[in-house]
Write an enzyme that holds these catalytic residues in place. Structure first.
Site, PDB file in Angstrom:
ATOM      1  N   HIS A  19     -13.945  65.266  -7.118  1.00 16.44           N
ATOM      2  CA  HIS A  19     -13.188  66.517  -7.038  1.00 16.44           C
ATOM      3  C   HIS A  19     -12.959  66.907  -5.577  1.00 16.44           C
ATOM      4  O   HIS A  19     -11.854  67.303  -5.189  1.00 16.44           O
ATOM      5  CB  HIS A  19     -13.944  67.662  -7.735  1.00 16.44           C
ATOM      6  CG  HIS A  19     -14.127  67.483  -9.193  1.00 16.44           C
ATOM      7  ND1 HIS A  19     -15.367  67.569  -9.785  1.00 16.44           N
ATOM      8  CD2 HIS A  19     -13.244  67.241 -10.196  1.00 16.44           C
ATOM      9  CE1 HIS A  19     -15.235  67.396 -11.096  1.00 16.44           C
ATOM     10  NE2 HIS A  19     -13.959  67.169 -11.366  1.00 16.44           N
ATOM     11  N   LYS A  43     -15.822  72.262 -24.566  1.00 14.86           N
ATOM     12  CA  LYS A  43     -16.548  71.195 -23.881  1.00 14.86           C
ATOM     13  C   LYS A  43     -18.046  71.468 -23.822  1.00 14.86           C
ATOM     14  O   LYS A  43     -18.806  70.574 -23.486  1.00 14.86           O
ATOM     15  CB  LYS A  43     -16.007  71.006 -22.464  1.00 14.86           C
ATOM     16  CG  LYS A  43     -14.704  70.237 -22.404  1.00 14.86           C
ATOM     17  CD  LYS A  43     -14.380  69.845 -20.986  1.00 14.86           C
ATOM     18  CE  LYS A  43     -13.179  68.928 -20.919  1.00 14.86           C
ATOM     19  NZ  LYS A  43     -12.876  68.518 -19.545  1.00 14.86           N
ATOM     20  N   ARG A  97      -8.362  58.510 -11.783  1.00 13.87           N
ATOM     21  CA  ARG A  97      -9.372  57.515 -11.453  1.00 13.87           C
ATOM     22  C   ARG A  97      -8.993  56.149 -11.976  1.00 13.87           C
ATOM     23  O   ARG A  97      -9.276  55.140 -11.354  1.00 13.87           O
ATOM     24  CB  ARG A  97     -10.732  57.910 -12.047  1.00 13.87           C
ATOM     25  CG  ARG A  97     -11.333  59.133 -11.426  1.00 13.87           C
ATOM     26  CD  ARG A  97     -12.557  59.538 -12.163  1.00 13.87           C
ATOM     27  NE  ARG A  97     -12.182  59.871 -13.539  1.00 13.87           N
ATOM     28  CZ  ARG A  97     -13.006  60.275 -14.467  1.00 13.87           C
ATOM     29  NH1 ARG A  97     -14.269  60.409 -14.222  1.00 13.87           N
ATOM     30  NH2 ARG A  97     -12.577  60.565 -15.673  1.00 13.87           N
TER      31      ARG A  97
END
Length: 167
Positions: A19, A43, A97
């Site tokens: 991040h 989540k 990613r």
């Protein structure tokens, strides 16, 4: 010329070096950066919203000072595009990613454009050093007592250690 306001949304549970890498590169592209910390109850985050905001704010203060670009940390629970409109963002910043990230993000961009085609999405590839880092993996390694010092800022590492020492 229009002021470029970027919005980097995420759960940041916890903030990782991946991040941080995206933020450090995003500030080179915008006049102001807003870090949108998603509440996202689905989540089941390890850290409370207040803890996540505090961790992100601490690191963003350092990056803002170093870059000279204002960075605000703002929690949100609304639709991303609605939030982007509320904070006057004209760019959504997303980190990638791997190819699997792209497939999900590609769908999101299409939906977001249908909601507001005035807000662009910019993808930044994670530095090769950080491509394997995922918040859920950092939490798992920390939970099992592994060394996560290369994966998160030092103050976040300490928060994770404290969190798992208490449980």
């Amino acid at each position: 010329m229009t002021k470029l306001i970027g919005l980097y949304p995420g759960t940041f549970d916890p903030l990782t070096m991946g991040h941080v890498d995206i933020v450090e590169r995003a500030v080179k592209l915008v006049d102001e950066l807003i870090i949108g910390v998603a509440i996202n109850r689905d989540k089941g985050p390890l850290f409370s919203l207040q803890e996540r905001v505090a961790m992100v704010e601490q690191e963003m203060a350092r990056i803002s000072k170093a870059s000279g670009v204002p960075i605000r940390v703002v929690p949100f629970e609304s639709l991303l595009m609605k939030f982007a409109e509320e904070v006057n963002a004209n760019i959504i910043v997303r980190g990638l990613r791997a190819v699997s990230d792209f497939e999900y993000e590609f769908q999101m961009v299409g939906m977001n454009q249908a909601l507001n085609d005035e807000i662009e999405t910019v993808f930044l590839m994670a530095d090769a050093r950080y491509q394997s880092i995922a918040s859920r993996l950092v939490k798992e390694i920390a939970r099992l007592g592994g060394d996560i010092s290369a994966f998160a800022p030092a103050h976040v590492v300490e928060k994770l250690k404290a969190k798992f020492a208490a449980s």
